[in-house]
Design a protein around this motif. Structure first.
Motif, PDB file in Angstrom:
ATOM      1  N   SER A  15       0.525   3.542  -3.743  1.00 49.37           N
ATOM      2  CA  SER A  15      -0.133   4.120  -2.576  1.00 49.37           C
ATOM      3  C   SER A  15       0.694   5.261  -2.017  1.00 49.37           C
ATOM      4  O   SER A  15       1.917   5.264  -2.103  1.00 49.37           O
ATOM      5  CB  SER A  15      -0.313   3.058  -1.490  1.00 49.37           C
ATOM      6  OG  SER A  15      -1.098   2.006  -1.971  1.00 49.37           O
ATOM      7  N   THR A  16       0.017   6.223  -1.426  1.00 55.13           N
ATOM      8  CA  THR A  16       0.717   7.310  -0.754  1.00 55.13           C
ATOM      9  C   THR A  16       1.115   6.860   0.636  1.00 55.13           C
ATOM     10  O   THR A  16       0.470   6.011   1.239  1.00 55.13           O
ATOM     11  CB  THR A  16      -0.170   8.561  -0.654  1.00 55.13           C
ATOM     12  OG1 THR A  16      -1.355   8.214   0.037  1.00 55.13           O
ATOM     13  CG2 THR A  16      -0.513   9.097  -2.023  1.00 55.13           C
ATOM     14  N   VAL A  17       2.175   7.433   1.152  1.00 53.91           N
ATOM     15  CA  VAL A  17       2.680   7.085   2.470  1.00 53.91           C
ATOM     16  C   VAL A  17       2.474   8.266   3.400  1.00 53.91           C
ATOM     17  O   VAL A  17       2.834   9.395   3.067  1.00 53.91           O
ATOM     18  CB  VAL A  17       4.183   6.728   2.408  1.00 53.91           C
ATOM     19  CG1 VAL A  17       4.723   6.421   3.786  1.00 53.91           C
ATOM     20  CG2 VAL A  17       4.414   5.568   1.462  1.00 53.91           C
ATOM     21  N   ALA A  18       1.898   8.007   4.559  1.00 54.40           N
ATOM     22  CA  ALA A  18       1.720   9.061   5.552  1.00 54.40           C
ATOM     23  C   ALA A  18       2.986   9.165   6.392  1.00 54.40           C
ATOM     24  O   ALA A  18       3.490   8.174   6.897  1.00 54.40           O
ATOM     25  CB  ALA A  18       0.525   8.747   6.443  1.00 54.40           C
TER      26      ALA A  18
END
Length: 73
Positions: free
Chosen positions: A42-45
């Motif tokens: 998952s990408t992290v904001a």
């Protein structure tokens, strides 16, 4: 508690689970009961502004960051 995203290889369903970091790699069954799942990356904001200018290097220093003399002096 962190949320992790998984995909079922059997039915193609994507789902999320909240679990402790120590259990992030533990097997996870999909909501349909299939056991052949894989954890997705998952990408992290990260907060902040992408348009903010970089700080100017210090006079006489190597420039930016602690290793370059920015804060370790």
């Amino acid at each position: 508690m962190p949320r992790y995203e998984y995909r079922c290889r059997t039915c193609g369903d994507t789902f999320e689970l909240s679990r402790p970091m120590a259990e992030s790699s533990a097997p996870a069954a999909c909501p349909s009961g299939h056991d052949d799942t894989v954890k997705l990356l998952s990408t992290v904001a990260v907060g902040g502004s992408a348009s903010a200018p970089a700080p100017a290097p210090r006079a006489g220093g190597a420039g930016g960051g602690c290793c370059g003399g920015g804060c370790c002096g």
